[in-house]
Design a protein around this motif. Structure first.
Motif, short mmCIF file in Angstrom:
data_model
loop_
_atom_site.label_atom_id
_atom_site.label_comp_id
_atom_site.label_asym_id
_atom_site.label_seq_id
_atom_site.Cartn_x
_atom_site.Cartn_y
_atom_site.Cartn_z
N GLN A 252 0.83 -1.20 0.00
CA GLN A 252 0.00 0.00 0.00
C GLN A 252 0.86 1.26 0.00
OE1 GLN A 252 -2.98 -1.76 3.24
NE2 GLN A 252 -3.71 0.18 2.44
N LEU A 253 1.99 1.21 0.69
CA LEU A 253 2.90 2.34 0.67
C LEU A 253 3.36 2.62 -0.75
CD1 LEU A 253 5.90 2.86 3.13
CD2 LEU A 253 6.00 3.52 0.73
N SER B 150 -1.59 4.36 -0.79
CA SER B 150 -2.81 4.39 0.02
C SER B 150 -2.55 4.30 1.52
CB SER B 150 -3.74 3.24 -0.39
OG SER B 150 -3.16 1.98 -0.13
N ASP B 151 -1.28 4.10 1.95
CA ASP B 151 -0.96 4.02 3.37
C ASP B 151 0.53 4.28 3.55
OD1 ASP B 151 -0.48 2.64 6.17
OD2 ASP B 151 -2.65 2.70 5.92
N ASP B 152 0.92 4.79 4.72
CA ASP B 152 2.35 5.01 4.96
C ASP B 152 3.01 3.83 5.65
OD1 ASP B 152 1.46 5.19 7.56
OD2 ASP B 152 2.00 7.29 7.84
N ALA B 153 2.21 2.84 6.10
CA ALA B 153 2.71 1.57 6.66
C ALA B 153 3.52 1.73 7.94
CB ALA B 153 3.52 0.79 5.61
N VAL B 154 3.33 2.82 8.67
CA VAL B 154 4.02 2.97 9.96
C VAL B 154 3.02 3.34 11.04
CG1 VAL B 154 6.28 3.58 9.00
CG2 VAL B 154 4.61 5.38 9.48
N GLU C 245 13.03 -0.18 1.61
CA GLU C 245 12.91 -0.64 0.22
C GLU C 245 11.62 -0.11 -0.41
OE1 GLU C 245 15.32 -4.88 0.81
OE2 GLU C 245 13.12 -4.84 0.82
N ALA C 246 10.51 -0.19 0.33
CA ALA C 246 9.24 0.30 -0.21
C ALA C 246 9.28 1.80 -0.43
CB ALA C 246 8.11 -0.08 0.74
N ARG C 247 9.91 2.52 0.50
CA ARG C 247 10.02 3.98 0.34
C ARG C 247 10.90 4.34 -0.84
NH1 ARG C 247 10.69 6.06 6.65
NH2 ARG C 247 8.44 6.24 7.09
N ARG C 248 11.90 3.54 -1.09
CA ARG C 248 12.77 3.78 -2.25
C ARG C 248 12.01 3.54 -3.55
NH1 ARG C 248 16.64 -0.39 -4.46
NH2 ARG C 248 17.88 0.65 -6.06
N LEU C 249 11.14 2.54 -3.54
CA LEU C 249 10.40 2.19 -4.76
C LEU C 249 9.29 3.18 -5.08
CD1 LEU C 249 9.62 0.25 -7.05
CD2 LEU C 249 8.40 -1.14 -5.36
N ARG C 250 8.65 3.73 -4.06
CA ARG C 250 7.48 4.59 -4.27
C ARG C 250 7.74 5.71 -5.27
NH1 ARG C 250 3.39 7.09 -1.02
NH2 ARG C 250 2.22 8.42 -2.46
#
Length: 400
Positions: A48-49, A53-57, A126-131
């Motif tokens: 979702q990050l 749709s969500d920041d996942a924290v 990793e997810a933040r890098r991909l976003r």
């Protein structure tokens, strides 16, 4: 005056938080949670990050008992002889007992080019890098998701629902955990979303370049963004610290989750391998293992024999975009059944409820440590242990 007991929990994921909260039920126990991040990561929301749709924290104040001390740092070594941990910042902390809950992350891909050109998604960074990479890619850019487990299915669906042109490379089979009936339903949903599914003997990835994915059967798929969701790995902290591990690096323990080398070290979550028969890496097992690891420590402090752990599964709840999902039911030993439900809004709402309920469980344990004790029992585990008994390593001289 009663003697104080210092317990360090290494890792602030699902298992670590549940363990730390449970430990606060006993007076005279000082609990320190060491985690590299200042906030809790909802790994089950990382797709979702990426989709936005969500920041996942989640703030630790919501889910961590007030008596738990949080140290934002990384443990680089466990010295069991001195009962101390070394931190990346250069300091050390002593302990009487340690709960090893370092979790899991992306496995190092052995496929040529994957490490350089594919984006993993198993941890927050990793997810933040991909976003931003996904956001910056043209709407027409081909997005390739490698791996068709739950993470791959959820990531492919999330991005396809946003209008991305997604190809899901499955390897041999789509959703290997799923029952064939559920697999057919998922395939239909992916088709509806416009996802191209590639599976079969030749659908194994053999190479990744900056703009393509190469398959075993000779095909080359153009790919503007390649996302790697195939496989999990665990940190090598246990092995670096001289503790016994399984082939993947998970800490070897007995059925009480106690290290086979040291009775002062107890494991929980994805990084534990009880009797060299680890349960499936998942949030579902972590929230069960965490409190039971803490109970093992509390039993030892009280001079009692710890109980064997119990973990059972109900299946998997997988989101297929924001507007649909599927529930694949399983027996308590994680063997899937033919019962599954694929639906629109109702299943999407159910998956959201599952995510929220996990946070609720941790918050509940923080407020009332010891209140969550419903462990599902896998009655097949004892049979598996007996069958494997001849292969089990002989362990001598566990340190007291």
């Amino acid at each position: 005056m009663a003697e104080n007991t210092d317990v360090i929990v290494v890792g602030g994921g699902y298992a670590g938080v549940m363990a730390a909260n449970r430990l606060t039920r006993r007076d005279g126990v000082t609990v320190t949670l060491i985690n590299p991040r200042p906030a809790f990561v909802e790994r089950i929301r990382l797709h979702q990050l990426v989709g936005g749709s969500d920041d996942a924290v989640v703030d630790y104040q919501r889910i961590l008992a007030g008596g738990v001390g949080l140290v934002v740092d990384t443990v680089t070594r466990i010295d069991t002889s001195e009962r101390r941990v070394t931190l990346a910042s250069g300091g050390t902390l002593g302990y009487d007992y340690l709960i090893y809950a370092v979790g899991s992350g992306s496995a190092d891909p052995s496929v040529p080019g994957a490490a350089e050109h594919a984006y993993p998604i198993s941890i927050l960074e990793e997810a933040r890098r991909l976003r931003p990479v996904v956001d910056a890619a043209p709407a027409s850019a081909a997005v390739t998701v490698v791996g068709a487990g739950s993470t791959g299915l959820e990531t492919a669906s999330e991005l396809a629902e946003l209008g991305r042109k997604v190809t899901l490379v499955c390897g041999k089979v789509l959703g290997p955990y799923l029952h064939p009936r559920a697999r057919r339903s998922v395939a239909e949903r992916l088709t509806t979303l416009g996802v191209t599914v590639i599976e079969g003997p030749g659908a194994t990835v053999t190479g990744v370049t900056r703009d393509a994915v190469q398959l075993a059967d000779g095909r080359e798929l153009r790919s503007g963004v390649t996302i790697w969701t195939a496989g999990f790995g665990v940190p090598d902290l246990a092995a670096r610290s001289g503790l016994s591990t399984d082939a993947l690096g998970r800490l070897l323990t007995d059925e009480t989750l106690t290290s086979v080398d040291d009775a002062r070290v107890v494991a929980a979550g994805d990084s534990a391998a009880p009797s060299n028969l680890p349960v499936r890496m998942s949030c579902q097992s972590a929230v069960q293992l965490g409190p039971q690891a803490a109970e093992t420590v509390l039993s030892r402090i009280a001079g009692k024999q710890p109980a064997d752990f119990n973990v059972g599964f109900f299946g998997q709840c997988i989101s297929l975009g924001r507007r649909a999902g599927i529930v694949q039911y399983a027996k308590k030993d994680d063997t899937v059944t033919g019962v599954s439900y694929l639906g629109g809004g109702s299943m999407a709402m159910l998956k959201e409820a599952v995510c929220k309920s996990t946070i609720w469980q941790m918050a509940q344990e923080a407020r009332r440590p010891g209140s969550l004790n419903l462990w599902f029992k896998d009655r097949q585990r004892q049979e598996l242990r007996r069958a494997k008994a001849g292969e089990a390593p002989t362990v001598t001289g566990r340190r007291a």
